[in-house]
Enzyme design. Structure first.
Site, PDB file in Angstrom:
ATOM      1  N   SER A 250     -53.191 -67.521 -48.025  1.00  0.00           N
ATOM      2  CA  SER A 250     -51.940 -67.408 -48.765  1.00  0.00           C
ATOM      3  C   SER A 250     -50.856 -66.918 -47.826  1.00  0.00           C
ATOM      4  CB  SER A 250     -52.093 -66.433 -49.945  1.00  0.00           C
ATOM      5  OG  SER A 250     -50.895 -66.335 -50.681  1.00  0.00           O
TER       6      SER A 250
ATOM      7  N   LYS B 290     -59.583 -67.269 -53.527  1.00  0.00           N
ATOM      8  CA  LYS B 290     -58.234 -67.830 -53.428  1.00  0.00           C
ATOM      9  C   LYS B 290     -57.886 -68.636 -54.682  1.00  0.00           C
ATOM     10  CE  LYS B 290     -54.366 -69.118 -51.346  1.00  0.00           C
ATOM     11  NZ  LYS B 290     -53.970 -70.403 -51.877  1.00  0.00           N
TER      12      LYS B 290
ATOM     13  N   ASP C 165     -53.283 -83.930 -35.131  1.00  0.00           N
ATOM     14  CA  ASP C 165     -52.745 -84.417 -36.392  1.00  0.00           C
ATOM     15  C   ASP C 165     -52.555 -85.932 -36.253  1.00  0.00           C
ATOM     16  OD1 ASP C 165     -51.089 -83.039 -38.958  1.00  0.00           O
ATOM     17  OD2 ASP C 165     -50.482 -85.090 -38.460  1.00  0.00           O
TER      18      ASP C 165
ATOM     19  N   HIS D 113     -56.838 -66.153 -57.180  1.00  0.00           N
ATOM     20  CA  HIS D 113     -55.518 -65.681 -56.731  1.00  0.00           C
ATOM     21  C   HIS D 113     -54.431 -66.626 -57.223  1.00  0.00           C
ATOM     22  CE1 HIS D 113     -52.247 -66.215 -53.766  1.00  0.00           C
ATOM     23  NE2 HIS D 113     -52.333 -64.933 -53.498  1.00  0.00           N
TER      24      HIS D 113
ATOM     25  N   GLY E 173     -47.937 -69.285 -47.232  1.00  0.00           N
ATOM     26  CA  GLY E 173     -47.001 -70.400 -47.227  1.00  0.00           C
ATOM     27  C   GLY E 173     -46.105 -70.419 -46.006  1.00  0.00           C
TER      28      GLY E 173
ATOM     29  N   GLY F 148     -49.157 -79.811 -40.139  1.00  0.00           N
ATOM     30  CA  GLY F 148     -48.037 -79.751 -41.069  1.00  0.00           C
ATOM     31  C   GLY F 148     -47.337 -78.415 -40.925  1.00  0.00           C
TER      32      GLY F 148
ATOM     33  N   GLY G 152     -54.613 -80.489 -38.382  1.00  0.00           N
ATOM     34  CA  GLY G 152     -53.577 -80.469 -39.410  1.00  0.00           C
ATOM     35  C   GLY G 152     -52.394 -79.659 -38.927  1.00  0.00           C
TER      36      GLY G 152
ATOM     37  N   GLU H 129     -51.357 -66.305 -59.939  1.00  0.00           N
ATOM     38  CA  GLU H 129     -50.000 -66.704 -59.552  1.00  0.00           C
ATOM     39  C   GLU H 129     -49.355 -67.586 -60.625  1.00  0.00           C
ATOM     40  OE1 GLU H 129     -48.829 -69.940 -56.378  1.00  0.00           O
ATOM     41  OE2 GLU H 129     -49.385 -68.091 -55.349  1.00  0.00           O
ATOM     42  N   TYR H 130     -50.134 -68.511 -61.210  1.00  0.00           N
ATOM     43  CA  TYR H 130     -49.619 -69.360 -62.283  1.00  0.00           C
ATOM     44  C   TYR H 130     -49.077 -68.507 -63.420  1.00  0.00           C
ATOM     45  CZ  TYR H 130     -51.502 -73.933 -60.738  1.00  0.00           C
ATOM     46  OH  TYR H 130     -51.758 -75.110 -60.087  1.00  0.00           O
TER      47      TYR H 130
ATOM     48  N   GLY I 113     -49.759 -75.386 -40.900  1.00  0.00           N
ATOM     49  CA  GLY I 113     -50.614 -75.441 -39.729  1.00  0.00           C
ATOM     50  C   GLY I 113     -49.851 -75.177 -38.443  1.00  0.00           C
TER      51      GLY I 113
END
Length: 301
Positions: free
Chosen positions: A121, A173, A30, A176, A123, A9, A7, A180-181, A12
């Site tokens: 986590s 996670k 990928d 977590h 991003g 992306g 992966g 976050e929401y 990754g």
């Protein structure tokens, strides 16, 4: 340490780059030829199949999966199974449901394969700031993988750790992301109230900057929110539609299963659902109810 990345992306690829900076040798796979070319341009090796990836790695192999949860993860896990040998380890760094992780780990254990779940986590900022990693798995297996986690983390002894047996990393996670929401919803509602107090003419970016320093509500999420307000104060061109990737739903499910009260997280999830209804039957019915019992006016479309 040498390992394979499945992966490539954005996240990754960033992890590949950070691992390379830490001295690890990475071979990536990928399905996208463009994604493979991008990591090759950054100095990593890339192959065009899972079989080629497994063949390129020295035994015992370590493979890190960074693919979307659900069917894609299942398909990847199933495809790898006949290619791997006893002693190999797969790390699932995606946002898998912990119940799926338990099922996959049991299957791999039956074949003498290691399975580690790493709730990740960070991003798009992980390359620069490092990743927060909540890891579940056999203690000895996780310890053997320590150099990988130390490289990806913000610091060798910060921002990562084995939180328990397999499944616990993705469970942690999940919670977590549920938190976050709730945090995101609170910031959004607070800034919306400020914006609607039009007679004060508040500069929301300025308010965010003030809150970033010394305030009890300061956080990295507030930093990012304030940056967004500077770039686009009125959110021009942004549709009022908020997606969810699953973790909030799973968190609420877990709260119900465990009989734990979680109203803030639950309501933040409901608000995301509400954002997607641009023709709300419920709101129309509410207006009609008010008209029926009190003769209140109905606003026509």
């Amino acid at each position: 340490m040498e390992l394979g990345m499945i992966g490539l992306g954005k996240m990754g690829a960033n992890m590949v780059e950070r691992l390379q900076q830490g001295g690890h040798k990475i071979t990536g796979f990928d399905p996208s030829a463009d994604a493979r070319k991008a990591v090759q341009a950054a100095g990593a090796d890339a192959v065009d199949s899972l079989a080629a990836l497994v063949k390129a790695l020295p035994a015992p192999r370590v493979l890190w999966m960074m693919v979307p949860s659900g069917k894609i993860t299942d398909d990847t896990v199933d495809a790898l199974l006949p290619l791997l040998a006893r002693g190999d380890t797969v790390i699932d760094g995606g946002n898998s449901n912990y119940k799926d992780t338990l099922r996959r780990a049991k299957l791999y254990a039956e074949h003498g394969l290691g399975y580690v779940d790493c709730g990740t986590s960070g991003g798009v900022w992980g390359l620069k700031e490092g990743y927060s990693m909540m890891i579940g798995g056999d203690e000895q297996v996780v310890e053997a993988l320590r150099p990988i986690f130390e490289t990806l983390a913000p610091a060798k002894e910060q921002g990562w750790g084995r939180v328990g047996p397999v499944g616990s990393g993705h469970f942690t996670k999940m919670i977590h992301n549920g938190i976050e929401y709730g945090m995101m919803q609170a910031y959004a509602e607070g800034f919306s109230i400020l914006k609607h107090k039009r007679d004060f003419g508040l500069d929301l970016h300025q308010v965010g900057e003030i809150w970033r320093y010394g305030s009890v509500v300061r956080s990295w999420l507030l930093d990012l929110t304030t940056d967004a307000l500077e770039k686009n104060p009125n959110m021009d061109g942004v549709a009022p539609y908020v997606v969810d990737s699953g973790e909030g739903r799973w968190t609420v499910d877990a709260a119900l299963e465990l009989s734990v009260s979680a109203p803030v997280i639950t309501l933040s999830l409901m608000e995301r659902y509400r954002s997607r209804d641009d023709d709300s039957f419920a709101d129309k019915l509410l207006s009609s109810m008010r008209n029926e019992f009190g003769g209140h006016a109905i606003k026509k479309e």
